[in-house]
Scaffold this active site. Structure first.
Site, PDB file in Angstrom:
ATOM      1  N   ASN A 164       0.797  -1.224   0.000  1.00  0.00           N
ATOM      2  CA  ASN A 164       0.000   0.000   0.000  1.00  0.00           C
ATOM      3  C   ASN A 164       0.833   1.280   0.000  1.00  0.00           C
ATOM      4  OD1 ASN A 164      -2.460   1.692   0.864  1.00  0.00           O
ATOM      5  ND2 ASN A 164      -1.032   1.930   2.571  1.00  0.00           N
TER       6      ASN A 164
ATOM      7  N   TYR B 227       3.246   9.148 -11.746  1.00  0.00           N
ATOM      8  CA  TYR B 227       2.235   8.460 -10.936  1.00  0.00           C
ATOM      9  C   TYR B 227       1.294   7.671 -11.841  1.00  0.00           C
ATOM     10  CZ  TYR B 227      -1.061   8.008  -6.970  1.00  0.00           C
ATOM     11  OH  TYR B 227      -1.869   7.536  -5.956  1.00  0.00           O
TER      12      TYR B 227
HETATM   13  N1  LIG Z   1      -5.235   9.537  -0.888  1.00  0.00           N
HETATM   14  C1  LIG Z   1      -5.655   9.385  -2.126  1.00  0.00           C
HETATM   15  O1  LIG Z   1      -6.459  10.183  -2.651  1.00  0.00           O
HETATM   16  C2  LIG Z   1      -5.191   8.185  -2.936  1.00  0.00           C
HETATM   17  C3  LIG Z   1      -5.807   7.956  -4.167  1.00  0.00           C
HETATM   18  C4  LIG Z   1      -5.399   6.873  -4.926  1.00  0.00           C
HETATM   19  C5  LIG Z   1      -4.391   6.048  -4.476  1.00  0.00           C
HETATM   20  N2  LIG Z   1      -3.799   6.304  -3.277  1.00  0.00           N
HETATM   21  C6  LIG Z   1      -2.738   5.394  -2.863  1.00  0.00           C
HETATM   22  O2  LIG Z   1      -3.004   4.910  -1.568  1.00  0.00           O
HETATM   23  C7  LIG Z   1      -1.780   4.508  -0.962  1.00  0.00           C
HETATM   24  C8  LIG Z   1      -1.739   5.043   0.452  1.00  0.00           C
HETATM   25  O3  LIG Z   1      -1.738   6.456   0.392  1.00  0.00           O
HETATM   26  P1  LIG Z   1      -2.434   7.388   1.481  1.00  0.00           P
HETATM   27  O4  LIG Z   1      -3.405   8.249   0.753  1.00  0.00           O
HETATM   28  O5  LIG Z   1      -2.880   6.598   2.631  1.00  0.00           O
HETATM   29  O6  LIG Z   1      -1.196   8.346   1.815  1.00  0.00           O
HETATM   30  P2  LIG Z   1      -0.352   8.579   3.136  1.00  0.00           P
HETATM   31  O7  LIG Z   1       0.699   9.548   2.751  1.00  0.00           O
HETATM   32  O8  LIG Z   1      -1.260   8.897   4.280  1.00  0.00           O
HETATM   33  O9  LIG Z   1       0.294   7.140   3.422  1.00  0.00           O
HETATM   34  C9  LIG Z   1       1.315   6.612   2.646  1.00  0.00           C
HETATM   35  C10 LIG Z   1       2.372   6.029   3.568  1.00  0.00           C
HETATM   36  O10 LIG Z   1       3.388   5.435   2.755  1.00  0.00           O
HETATM   37  C11 LIG Z   1       4.617   5.693   3.380  1.00  0.00           C
HETATM   38  N3  LIG Z   1       5.721   5.597   2.435  1.00  0.00           N
HETATM   39  C12 LIG Z   1       6.080   6.475   1.456  1.00  0.00           C
HETATM   40  N4  LIG Z   1       7.179   6.041   0.837  1.00  0.00           N
HETATM   41  C13 LIG Z   1       7.527   4.876   1.425  1.00  0.00           C
HETATM   42  C14 LIG Z   1       8.590   3.956   1.226  1.00  0.00           C
HETATM   43  N5  LIG Z   1       9.549   4.166   0.305  1.00  0.00           N
HETATM   44  N6  LIG Z   1       8.629   2.849   2.005  1.00  0.00           N
HETATM   45  C15 LIG Z   1       7.692   2.632   2.959  1.00  0.00           C
HETATM   46  N7  LIG Z   1       6.690   3.479   3.203  1.00  0.00           N
HETATM   47  C16 LIG Z   1       6.609   4.585   2.442  1.00  0.00           C
HETATM   48  C17 LIG Z   1       4.477   7.101   3.943  1.00  0.00           C
HETATM   49  O11 LIG Z   1       5.432   7.345   4.979  1.00  0.00           O
HETATM   50  C18 LIG Z   1       3.048   7.078   4.452  1.00  0.00           C
HETATM   51  O12 LIG Z   1       2.975   6.717   5.813  1.00  0.00           O
HETATM   52  C19 LIG Z   1      -0.674   5.010  -1.875  1.00  0.00           C
HETATM   53  O13 LIG Z   1      -0.207   3.937  -2.661  1.00  0.00           O
HETATM   54  C20 LIG Z   1      -1.363   6.040  -2.739  1.00  0.00           C
HETATM   55  O14 LIG Z   1      -0.758   6.198  -4.008  1.00  0.00           O
HETATM   56  C21 LIG Z   1      -4.180   7.344  -2.485  1.00  0.00           C
END
Ligand SMILES: NC(=O)c1ccc[n+]([C@@H]2O[C@H](COP(=O)([O-])OP(=O)(O)OC[C@H]3O[C@@H](n4cnc5c(N)ncnc54)[C@H](O)[C@@H]3O)[C@@H](O)[C@H]2O)c1
Length: 270
Positions: A97, A162
């Site tokens: 994730n 992305y």
């Molecule tokens: N929030 C949105 O609108 C959205 C939409 C589509 C997809 N996503 C995807 O959902 C997933 C989770 O995102 P979120 O919205 O919860 O964001 P978030 O920033 O709250 O959580 C993402 C987490 O990933 C961690 N992270 C980043 N790089 C890392 C690495 N190299 N190794 C380990 N951990 C790492 C960060 O420290 C963070 O805690 C991501 O893959 C994101 O692309 C989010």
């Protein structure tokens, strides 16, 4: 936390990357609430440790542990899987994730930014699958859930790396599903739309942008992290026992539209 109820993940052990924040943290709470034990990996050590402590306190038992791990490093993801097997006896669920975003079109994005997004968002998922599959085999099967995005289904303006990474995650999810279906290992992706997490905080905080977003989404609001975690829970659980190689979109209806204007609404306003 689970009381006497046998949750949907009773006895299961999950690794969640990006488990310290947003969707990953919501999944950690939900999975533990459904009876799982979890190993959380993230770069954010303070938040990750605090969440593991919170979950252990609520459960009154050691149900969660945090390890600082970078998904771009295969060995660090392997360490999460090793911790699951060593501390909790097995691995049943891998939730890949962790992810980052980066604005820029092909001209403005520099090569280092492109590589970083591909490294975290795509290579990180590959590392998660590569580390998990041998352990899932040892457990007699299991489930992999990858967080892709609606940005992997259609393209966004100015989001080149992305878009490329998330589209690749969707097709990579299919190939993992094909290659390991006969081993009772399922692999699916969840495609969130606009979700209220720290990842989108910077843009959601700009009111004209947030308004434009709400207007584009048929449900007229952002999703919350729990609404994505519940999709991941379904895909990780036995309720999805015949579901593999697919993507589940949770976006308030955003991608249901072909982009044409709402003609009846416009006509009624004339
Ligand atoms: N929030 C949105 O609108 C959205 C939409 C589509 C997809 N996503 C995807 O959902 C997933 C989770 O995102 P979120 O919205 O919860 O964001 P978030 O920033 O709250 O959580 C993402 C987490 O990933 C961690 N992270 C980043 N790089 C890392 C690495 N190299 N190794 C380990 N951990 C790492 C960060 O420290 C963070 O805690 C991501 O893959 C994101 O692309 C989010």
């Amino acid at each position: 936390m689970n009381g006497n109820r046998q949750g949907r993940l009773h006895g299961r052990v999950a690794v969640i990357t990006g488990g310290a924040s947003g969707i990953g943290a919501a999944a950690a709470r939900l999975f533990v609430g459904e009876g799982a034990r979890v190993v959380l990996g993230d770069l954010a050590q303070g938040a990750g440790e605090a969440l593991a402590q919170e979950l252990n306190g609520l459960a009154g038992a050691p149900v969660a542990r945090f390890l600082r791990s970078d998904v771009t490093q295969l060995q660090e993801v392997e360490a999460l899987v090793a911790a699951a097997e060593r501390d909790f006896g097995r691995l049943d669920i891998m939730f890949n994730n962790a992810g980052i975003g980066s604005f820029g079109d092909t001209v403005t994005l520099d090569v280092a930014q492109w590589k970083q997004v591909i490294d975290v968002d795509l290579n990180g998922v590959f590392h998660g699958c590569k580390a998990a599959i041998p352990a899932l085999r040892r457990a007699g099967g299991g489930a992999i859930v990858n967080t892709a995005s609606i940005s992997g289904i259609g393209a966004d303006y100015g989001f080149a790396a992305y878009n490329a990474a998330k589209a690749a995650v969707i097709n990579y999810t299919r190939t993992v599903a094909l290659d390991h279906a006969a081993e009772n290992i399922r692999c699916n992706a969840v495609c969130p739309g606009w979700i209220d997490t720290p990842l989108t905080e910077a843009t959601s905080g700009i009111e004209p942008l947030a308004r434009a977003w709400r207007e584009a989404i048929p449900m007229r609001r952002a999703g919350n992290p729990e609404e994505i975690a519940r999709v991941a829970l379904f895909l990780a659980s036995d309720e999805a026992s015949y579901v593999t190689g697919t993507t589940v979109v949770a976006d308030g209806g955003l991608t249901a539209s072909n982009g044409q204007p709402n003609i009846p609404a416009l006509l009624s306003g004339l």
